[in-house]
Design a protein around this motif. Structure first.
Motif, PDB file in Angstrom:
ATOM      1  N   THR A  70       0.583  -1.412  -0.040  1.00  0.00           N
ATOM      2  CA  THR A  70       0.017  -0.561   0.079  1.00  0.00           C
ATOM      3  C   THR A  70       1.037   1.148  -0.031  1.00  0.00           C
ATOM      4  O   THR A  70       0.351   2.382  -0.921  1.00  0.00           O
ATOM      5  CB  THR A  70      -0.626   0.364   1.576  1.00  0.00           C
TER       6      THR A  70
ATOM      7  N   TYR B  95       2.138   2.296  -3.566  1.00  0.00           N
ATOM      8  CA  TYR B  95       1.274   2.992  -4.626  1.00  0.00           C
ATOM      9  C   TYR B  95       0.727   4.222  -3.645  1.00  0.00           C
ATOM     10  O   TYR B  95       1.182   4.706  -5.017  1.00  0.00           O
ATOM     11  CB  TYR B  95       0.027   1.689  -4.469  1.00  0.00           C
TER      12      TYR B  95
ATOM     13  N   SER C 117       4.081   6.136  -4.858  1.00  0.00           N
ATOM     14  CA  SER C 117       3.766   6.287  -6.785  1.00  0.00           C
ATOM     15  C   SER C 117       2.796   7.344  -6.735  1.00  0.00           C
ATOM     16  O   SER C 117       2.871   8.058  -8.037  1.00  0.00           O
ATOM     17  CB  SER C 117       4.134   5.301  -7.451  1.00  0.00           C
ATOM     18  N   ARG C 118       2.329   7.706  -6.031  1.00  0.00           N
ATOM     19  CA  ARG C 118       1.290   8.631  -6.020  1.00  0.00           C
ATOM     20  C   ARG C 118       1.066   9.513  -5.482  1.00  0.00           C
ATOM     21  O   ARG C 118       0.114  11.485  -5.257  1.00  0.00           O
ATOM     22  CB  ARG C 118      -0.515   8.163  -5.630  1.00  0.00           C
TER      23      ARG C 118
ATOM     24  N   TYR D 147      -6.545   2.299  -5.178  1.00  0.00           N
ATOM     25  CA  TYR D 147      -5.650   1.184  -4.657  1.00  0.00           C
ATOM     26  C   TYR D 147      -6.183   0.471  -4.871  1.00  0.00           C
ATOM     27  O   TYR D 147      -5.474  -0.636  -5.488  1.00  0.00           O
ATOM     28  CB  TYR D 147      -5.084   1.775  -3.587  1.00  0.00           C
TER      29      TYR D 147
ATOM     30  N   SER E 220      -6.974  -0.954  -8.702  1.00  0.00           N
ATOM     31  CA  SER E 220      -5.411  -1.182  -9.284  1.00  0.00           C
ATOM     32  C   SER E 220      -4.991  -2.508  -8.985  1.00  0.00           C
ATOM     33  O   SER E 220      -4.567  -3.624  -9.610  1.00  0.00           O
ATOM     34  CB  SER E 220      -4.200  -0.386  -8.337  1.00  0.00           C
TER      35      SER E 220
END
Length: 292
Positions: A39, A42, A45-46, A62, A65
């Motif tokens: 998590t 992710y 990366s955002r 998330y 995805s």
């Protein structure tokens, strides 16, 4: 690693320490942290820099995805469960003042028939394992055991020498609910070869079967990587995971007319309804041509 990921990871470290102090089981804590690190990756990366910034929309994206990557509904539900426990901790320790996990649910997706390997694909795997020398012997034994028993990845990770009886050709799998599964001749041979080759390797006190080059038990991630690399070397289409090999094991049993109760026992399913899914949905899908 940027500041955002540093802050996210720092909370995970403190959470791990908190769980350990509360007497949490090592495997359970490891499972939580694996979910939460995914998590965090992710979120980083955002552009998310801390857990306070996370809102329900971010977590919904998330989970979507994960769904887009083909993750199982049970995996997504486990991620939600890990996040829910984590945000309780964050609130208790004053690191956040809200709970974005509240009312969050995994997107409901149709229960598709598992796409297991064909018998031919599964049988070819031990001949394509990566590695050299002792590592190759280990990988071949691990993959052969997986093909022969349909073991879960964590069961391979936790397997100890006392769980094997190579003279009788059987293995005990599982922890809380142990089951006896027969070994085929290939698995017996490769396990014997491997265990003989590693007699001079330092094993842990627990006597784990599959060790890395430092004499420590292989991680679950390492097992996944070995199996996937083997599938690639065997030119099998799609990612080859321990679960996909396990699904193929169930289909092979059913294709040979095994009773559902026997398949349930060998697979270690708590409910026969789980086993029933393989038969009912496979008749309509990928394995319909090979089932009774």
């Amino acid at each position: 690693m940027n500041k955002g990921s540093d802050a996210l990871q720092a909370s995970l470290v403190s959470y791990q320490e908190w769980l350990t102090k509360k007497g949490g089981a090592k495997l359970t804590i490891a499972s939580y942290l694996t979910d939460l690190r995914d998590t965090a990756a992710y979120l980083t990366s955002r552009g998310v820099t801390n857990w306070q910034q996370v809102d329900r929309a971010t977590l919904t994206a998330y989970l979507q995805s994960l769904n887009d990557k083909g993750r199982r509904t049970t995996t997504i539900q486990r991620r939600i469960s890990s996040l829910r426990r984590f945000y309780v901790y964050l609130q208790v320790t004053g690191q956040v003042n809200h709970d974005p996990v509240a009312l969050l649910k995994a997107k409901q997706t149709p229960r598709l028939a598992p796409v297991g390997l064909t018998p031919q694909e599964a049988d070819s795997l031990p001949d394509h394992v990566p590695g050299k020398g002792r590592a190759k012997e280990r990988n071949r034994a691990l993959v052969a055991l997986l093909v022969a028993t349909g073991a879960r990845a964590n069961e391979l990770r936790d397997l100890q020498t006392g769980d094997l009886d190579l003279e009788l050709g059987v293995v005990y799998l599982g922890q809380s609910s142990r089951r006896l599964v027969p070994l085929n001749e290939q698995a017996q041979t490769y396990l014997t070869t491997y265990l003989t080759a590693r007699t001079d390797q330092s094993a842990t006190d627990e006597g784990y079967v599959f060790l890395n080059n430092r004499g420590q038990p292989l991680s679950r991630q390492s097992i996944w990587e070995i199996v996937n690399a083997t599938g690639q070397r065997a030119n099998i289409e799609g990612a080859v995971t321990p679960q996909r090999v396990r699904d193929g094991f169930a289909y092979r049993l059913l294709a040979h007319g095994a009773d559902l109760s026997l398949v349930q026992q060998l697979m270690g399913h708590q409910s026969i309804l789980t086993t029933q899914v393989y038969l009912e949905q496979a008749k309509e899908g990928h394995h319909a041509d090979r089932l009774p």
